[in-house]
Design a protein around this motif. Structure first.
Motif, mmCIF file in Angstrom:
data_model
loop_
_atom_site.group_PDB
_atom_site.id
_atom_site.type_symbol
_atom_site.label_atom_id
_atom_site.label_comp_id
_atom_site.label_asym_id
_atom_site.label_seq_id
_atom_site.Cartn_x
_atom_site.Cartn_y
_atom_site.Cartn_z
ATOM 1 N N THR A 221 0.827 -1.212 0.000
ATOM 2 C CA THR A 221 0.000 0.000 0.000
ATOM 3 C C THR A 221 0.858 1.258 0.000
ATOM 4 O OG1 THR A 221 -0.143 -0.206 2.398
ATOM 5 C CG2 THR A 221 -2.006 -1.021 1.125
ATOM 6 N N LEU A 222 0.322 2.308 -0.610
ATOM 7 C CA LEU A 222 1.045 3.583 -0.675
ATOM 8 C C LEU A 222 0.082 4.748 -0.503
ATOM 9 C CD1 LEU A 222 3.636 5.260 -1.420
ATOM 10 C CD2 LEU A 222 2.775 5.253 -3.760
ATOM 11 N N GLY A 223 0.472 5.686 0.336
ATOM 12 C CA GLY A 223 -0.239 6.969 0.450
ATOM 13 C C GLY A 223 0.775 8.081 0.245
ATOM 14 N N GLU B 28 2.011 11.781 0.046
ATOM 15 C CA GLU B 28 1.606 13.163 0.355
ATOM 16 C C GLU B 28 2.304 14.089 -0.636
ATOM 17 O OE1 GLU B 28 2.261 13.885 4.687
ATOM 18 O OE2 GLU B 28 2.664 11.744 4.700
ATOM 19 N N PRO C 79 -3.841 11.831 -0.330
ATOM 20 C CA PRO C 79 -4.961 10.925 -0.572
ATOM 21 C C PRO C 79 -5.008 9.852 0.513
ATOM 22 C CG PRO C 79 -3.094 10.205 -1.863
ATOM 23 C CD PRO C 79 -2.618 11.384 -1.041
ATOM 24 N N MET C 80 -6.094 9.120 0.576
ATOM 25 C CA MET C 80 -6.133 7.878 1.358
ATOM 26 C C MET C 80 -5.216 6.885 0.655
ATOM 27 S SD MET C 80 -8.051 7.021 3.946
ATOM 28 C CE MET C 80 -8.324 5.276 3.656
ATOM 29 N N PHE C 81 -4.542 6.061 1.430
ATOM 30 C CA PHE C 81 -3.629 5.109 0.787
ATOM 31 C C PHE C 81 -4.399 4.085 -0.042
ATOM 32 C CE2 PHE C 81 -4.657 3.056 4.796
ATOM 33 C CZ PHE C 81 -4.728 1.714 4.484
ATOM 34 N N ASN D 167 4.317 7.047 2.053
ATOM 35 C CA ASN D 167 3.841 6.197 3.150
ATOM 36 C C ASN D 167 3.570 4.807 2.610
ATOM 37 O OD1 ASN D 167 3.233 8.150 5.582
ATOM 38 N ND2 ASN D 167 2.608 9.198 3.710
ATOM 39 N N TRP D 168 4.343 3.848 3.080
ATOM 40 C CA TRP D 168 4.386 2.512 2.462
ATOM 41 C C TRP D 168 4.172 1.425 3.508
ATOM 42 C CZ3 TRP D 168 7.615 -1.551 3.541
ATOM 43 C CH2 TRP D 168 7.830 -2.528 2.563
ATOM 44 N N SER D 169 3.423 0.413 3.139
ATOM 45 C CA SER D 169 3.264 -0.729 4.024
ATOM 46 C C SER D 169 2.939 -1.981 3.212
ATOM 47 C CB SER D 169 2.158 -0.450 5.039
ATOM 48 O OG SER D 169 2.164 -1.459 6.023
ATOM 49 N N ASN E 229 -2.209 -5.653 8.184
ATOM 50 C CA ASN E 229 -1.064 -4.810 7.886
ATOM 51 C C ASN E 229 0.126 -5.346 8.686
ATOM 52 O OD1 ASN E 229 0.868 -2.861 7.713
ATOM 53 N ND2 ASN E 229 -0.455 -1.160 8.356
ATOM 54 N N ARG F 65 6.679 12.392 16.347
ATOM 55 C CA ARG F 65 7.279 12.131 15.041
ATOM 56 C C ARG F 65 8.480 13.001 14.784
ATOM 57 N NH1 ARG F 65 2.099 11.133 11.307
ATOM 58 N NH2 ARG F 65 1.221 9.513 12.614
ATOM 59 N N ASN G 297 2.175 2.570 11.776
ATOM 60 C CA ASN G 297 1.758 1.331 11.116
ATOM 61 C C ASN G 297 2.235 1.302 9.668
ATOM 62 O OD1 ASN G 297 0.198 3.334 10.086
ATOM 63 N ND2 ASN G 297 -1.748 2.236 10.269
ATOM 64 N N LYS G 298 3.261 2.109 9.393
ATOM 65 C CA LYS G 298 3.777 2.226 8.025
ATOM 66 C C LYS G 298 5.142 2.885 8.092
ATOM 67 C CE LYS G 298 1.521 6.771 7.402
ATOM 68 N NZ LYS G 298 1.360 7.283 8.718
ATOM 69 N N GLU H 233 7.460 5.858 6.396
ATOM 70 C CA GLU H 233 7.326 7.071 5.594
ATOM 71 C C GLU H 233 8.702 7.444 5.060
ATOM 72 O OE1 GLU H 233 4.936 9.998 7.550
ATOM 73 O OE2 GLU H 233 5.705 11.645 6.347
HETATM 74 P P1 ADP Z 1 0.680 12.271 8.566
HETATM 75 O O1 ADP Z 1 0.594 12.788 9.951
HETATM 76 O O2 ADP Z 1 2.058 11.845 8.210
HETATM 77 O O3 ADP Z 1 0.045 13.171 7.556
HETATM 78 P P2 ADP Z 1 -1.507 10.347 8.111
HETATM 79 O O4 ADP Z 1 -2.026 9.310 9.046
HETATM 80 O O5 ADP Z 1 -2.421 11.456 7.762
HETATM 81 O O6 ADP Z 1 -0.124 10.858 8.644
HETATM 82 O O7 ADP Z 1 -1.100 9.563 6.803
HETATM 83 C C1 ADP Z 1 -0.399 10.114 5.769
HETATM 84 C C2 ADP Z 1 -0.589 9.197 4.587
HETATM 85 O O8 ADP Z 1 -0.273 7.866 4.966
HETATM 86 C C3 ADP Z 1 -2.006 9.159 4.050
HETATM 87 O O9 ADP Z 1 -1.964 9.176 2.648
HETATM 88 C C4 ADP Z 1 -2.505 7.846 4.570
HETATM 89 O O10 ADP Z 1 -3.560 7.302 3.781
HETATM 90 C C5 ADP Z 1 -1.249 7.009 4.452
HETATM 91 N N1 ADP Z 1 -1.318 5.736 5.180
HETATM 92 C C6 ADP Z 1 -1.952 5.446 6.326
HETATM 93 N N2 ADP Z 1 -1.873 4.124 6.587
HETATM 94 C C7 ADP Z 1 -1.160 3.553 5.584
HETATM 95 C C8 ADP Z 1 -0.755 2.235 5.246
HETATM 96 N N3 ADP Z 1 -1.044 1.187 6.023
HETATM 97 N N4 ADP Z 1 -0.045 2.046 4.115
HETATM 98 C C9 ADP Z 1 0.268 3.082 3.327
HETATM 99 N N5 ADP Z 1 -0.089 4.329 3.580
HETATM 100 C C10 ADP Z 1 -0.802 4.583 4.678
#
Ligand code: ADP
Ligand code: MG
Length: 709
Positions: free
Chosen positions: A214-216, A218, A299-301, A347-349, A356, A457, A468-469, A471
């Motif tokens: 998975t990838l989110g 920013e 975006p949502m991941f 953001n990678w997992s 997860n 952080r 849980n990922k 960054e």
């Molecule tokens: P931040 O405080 O770094 O902005 P967020 O919780 O808002 O942290 O998450 C930032 C990004 O990480 C978002 O795009 C979110 O969807 C993504 N993210 C959250 N969980 C996971 C996951 N398990 N794998 C990949 N990306 C994730």
């Protein structure tokens, strides 16, 4: 004033904000309306074709070629209903952007037009590959390339003022099977990590499940008014300002970050989101960033391949919507010197079935898996930090990595205090702090609850565990997510395999103690990569040097590892890149870097010679004439000031001239010389900016671009 710069300021002042929208219910029925997704497939495809296609998409089964005709027919039907007259294979060549060549569905028949789209048109395309960068691949092999449908990323429709185009995500390869793009290696690396993850999970006695990476991402960006942009040849040509004195106030007061968002910007952001939502891209978060005029969209991941495609579209939509709003979206990593640059936090997992793997466990079994995965990733990053660094190179990102407000070019890992303590206990086999008495015992203990608190952080770490990922913060704002994730997947696959090599040989009754011993060993060997302190300090630089961590400050240095024999061997072993593909990428990226530096040098020369020098000359003339006139009139006051002003401008003009000559010479040489000469020239031009009458300075100033919008 007649000056274009002043006119631009006045033009921006004339822009009136729209009234707030009247109250009314929200209807998000348009979400994903332009995506050929599973719901649409069910509606437009026969049941049997739909099931076969879904098996390919969700289970990774090979595509049944017999259904291509059906799918093409359904896609065409759907696209025509939605106003699309054309289709295109949409791909990601090594230029770093996306490419498309449109064909109309139209076919003339009996003096009329019918609309056709065949299975073959869907599955393969033959764009002229000769004009895309291919490194060595083109000289030794045929220039021809083909695009191949990637059914795991859904087709979508792109709209413009007078029509719409059906876009089919594709991979781009040479006829000899070499990848000419960024998607192919990404897909290969996902396959590799999927296989290695299944193998590792089997060691823990788990039944086979689907692996989802998975990838989110920013996305950070700047917005400036188009009136200013058009007056800055450097921004137009390179995406960054090669001149510009930092204004007295920029980001010191930190009043922009998370500040209330201006109406004009919110109108822009809202339209961006609407466009993205139509494309099924789950844009979720929007806010002001640290620097003035800097913003972020997250975006949502999603599943990795889709998230990478989506990020390419996010960048495109940001640019296009900005244009409609009289703004320009700058995706360059460092558009303004002395002010924060833009990154793309990756953001990678990895998930196994629904779990997860980077979620700290609630029970001893899950806990053992989490710590194993974590330890493997520590090893992967430590052994291959050079490759991770190479994956984020670029002329733009060079300004950002190592600059004091961005993650340094040294790759290190942040785990947070609690988790670092757990790893410490695990390594030492003994309690290390009073907070968590009792050493961590694999298979018997659960983790202490790890706080997922934002204040904990570390924003300075290039590779941080965030609850849980992981960054990865080094990727640049303009870069495709494919490159960094291709490397990340592969090095983690390798580390998982090394773990499995050991765990597969453990007897059942000694599994937990054997695992514990092995994790200790791996942590001991790789812990130099873990750093929980401030990555921006001088002390860390020294400490990292002592630990022997690589610090490749420039693209040139960083790229070298792509062709190191051990890296080629590793990437070949996992079938991600072969030697020729790596050599070609090395060549393409280096060439691109050289070209960008040369273009920057040439535009700096042109601006300084044709826009700045004439203004300084005129100003100098004015000052000299004023001094002569005052003397002539027999005045005794003001002479010193006039003398000082003329002398300052005269000296500036001399300096400017000398540095222009130096840059001209440097442009005939190596890129290091160009960079050094540009920096020298900038120094002079930026001090002249403070000297020359404001009403005569031709280039929009930082305070205008960053604060007037
Ligand atoms: P931040 O405080 O770094 O902005 P967020 O919780 O808002 O942290 O998450 C930032 C990004 O990480 C978002 O795009 C979110 O969807 C993504 N993210 C959250 N969980 C996971 C996951 N398990 N794998 C990949 N990306 C994730
Ligand atoms: Mg983040």
């Amino acid at each position: 004033s007649n000056l274009n710069r002043i006119k631009a300021v006045n033009a921006v002042a004339e822009i009136c904000g729209a009234e707030p929208m009247p109250a009314g219910p929200v209807d998000l029925g348009y979400y994903a309306e332009d995506v050929f997704n599973i719901d649409v497939m069910r509606e437009y495809l026969s049941k049997s074709s739909c099931e076969k296609l879904l098996a390919t998409i969700t289970k990774g089964e090979p595509l049944d070629p017999d259904i291509a005709g059906d799918v093409a027919h359904a896609m065409k039907h759907w696209a025509l209903e939605r106003g699309a007259t054309h289709y295109t294979h949409w791909f990601q060549p090594l230029t770093g952007s996306t490419a498309e060549k449109h064909d109309a569905f139209l076919e003339p028949k009996d003096a009329k037009a019918i609309m056709t789209f065949s299975g073959k048109n869907l599955i393969v395309g033959e764009p002229d590959a000769s004009s895309f960068p291919s490194g060595g691949l083109r000289s030794t092999f045929e220039a021809r390339g083909y695009t191949a449908w990637d059914p795991t990323s859904p087709a979508f429709i792109k709209r413009h003022a007078n029509g719409a185009t059906l876009c089919i995500p594709t991979a781009f390869c040479s006829y000899t099977g070499e990848a000419l793009d960024k998607k192919t290696p990404l897909l290969r690396s996902m396959q590799a990590l999927s296989i290695s993850t299944k193998r590792l999970m089997k060691c823990f006695g788990l039944p086979e499940e689907r692996v989802t990476i998975t990838l989110g991402p920013e996305q950070e960006y700047f917005l400036i008014d188009k009136h200013f942009y058009l007056q800055r040849p450097d921004l137009l040509q390179t995406g960054r300002t090669v001149f510009g004195a930092p204004p007295p106030k920029h980001q010191q007061l930190e009043d922009h970050y998370f500040g209330s968002i201006k109406g004009r910007i919110l109108a822009f952001m809202t339209e961006v989101e609407q466009e993205l939502w139509k494309l099924g891209i789950p844009a979720k978060t929007r806010h002001n960033e640290v620097a003035p005029a800097q913003f972020e969209l997250a975006p949502m991941f999603e599943e990795l391949n889709l998230a990478c495609d989506h990020n390419m579209l996010v960048m495109e939509v940001l640019r296009q919507v900005a244009d409609r709003h009289g703004l320009v979206c700058l995706l360059h990593e460092k558009p303004f010197a002395g002010i924060n640059g833009s990154g793309k936090h990756n953001n990678w997992s990895v998930a196994y079935g629904k779990n997860n793997l980077l979620n700290p466990g609630n029970d001893p079994h899950q806990n053992a898996i989490f710590l194993t995965v974590l330890t493997a990733i520590i090893e992967a990053v430590n052994l291959h930090s050079d490759l991770l660094r190479a994956a984020v190179t670029g002329a733009g990102n060079d300004h950002r990595l190592g600059a004091n407000e961005a993650p340094p070019a040294i790759i290190s890992m942040y785990l947070g205090d609690q988790l670092a303590d757990v790893i410490d206990q695990l390594e030492k086999g003994a309690p290390t702090s009073s907070r968590h008495p009792g050493a961590m015992k694999i298979g018997a203990d659960t983790l202490p609850p790890l706080p997922r608190d934002a204040t904990d952080r570390n924003r300075t770490s290039p590779f941080a565990f965030t609850g849980n990922k992981f960054e990865f913060r080094a990727p640049g704002s303009s870069q495709s997510c494919s490159g960094p994730n291709t490397i990340l997947n592969t090095i983690v696959a390798e580390a998982f395999d090394r773990m499995s090599d050991v765990l597969e040989n453990l007897k059942k009754d000694e599994f937990n103690s054997g695992l514990q011993k092995h994790l200790q060993k791996v942590i001991r060997a790789n812990k130099r990569i873990i750093f929980n302190g401030d990555g921006y300090t001088e002390e860390w630089l020294k400490e990292a040097g002592k630990r022997g961590l690589p610090n490749a400050k420039t693209t040139m240095e960083a790229l070298r590892c792509l062709t190191a024999p051990e890296n080629i061997a590793m990437l070949e072993k996992y079938g991600v890149y072969n030697r020729r593909e790596l050599e070609s990428r090395f060549e393409v990226f280096l060439e691109e870097y050289h070209r960008r530096i040369r273009i920057e040098g040439e535009i700096a020369l042109e601006i300084a010679a044709s826009m700045i020098a004439p203004v300084v000359t005129a100003e100098y003339g004015k000052a000299a004439r004023a001094l002569a006139a005052a003397k002539e009139a027999g005045l005794t006051t003001g002479l010193a000031a006039l003398q000082k002003s003329a002398a300052g401008l005269g000296a500036g003009l001399d300096e400017l001239n000398a540095k222009l000559d130096a840059l001209r010479t440097a442009l005939g040489g190596l890129h290091e010389e160009i960079i050094a000469a540009m920096a020298e020239l900038r120094h002079t031009v930026d001090s002249l900016e403070r000297l020359v009458a404001d009403e005569c300075w031709p280039l929009p100033k930082y305070r205008e671009m960053l604060f007037v919008y």
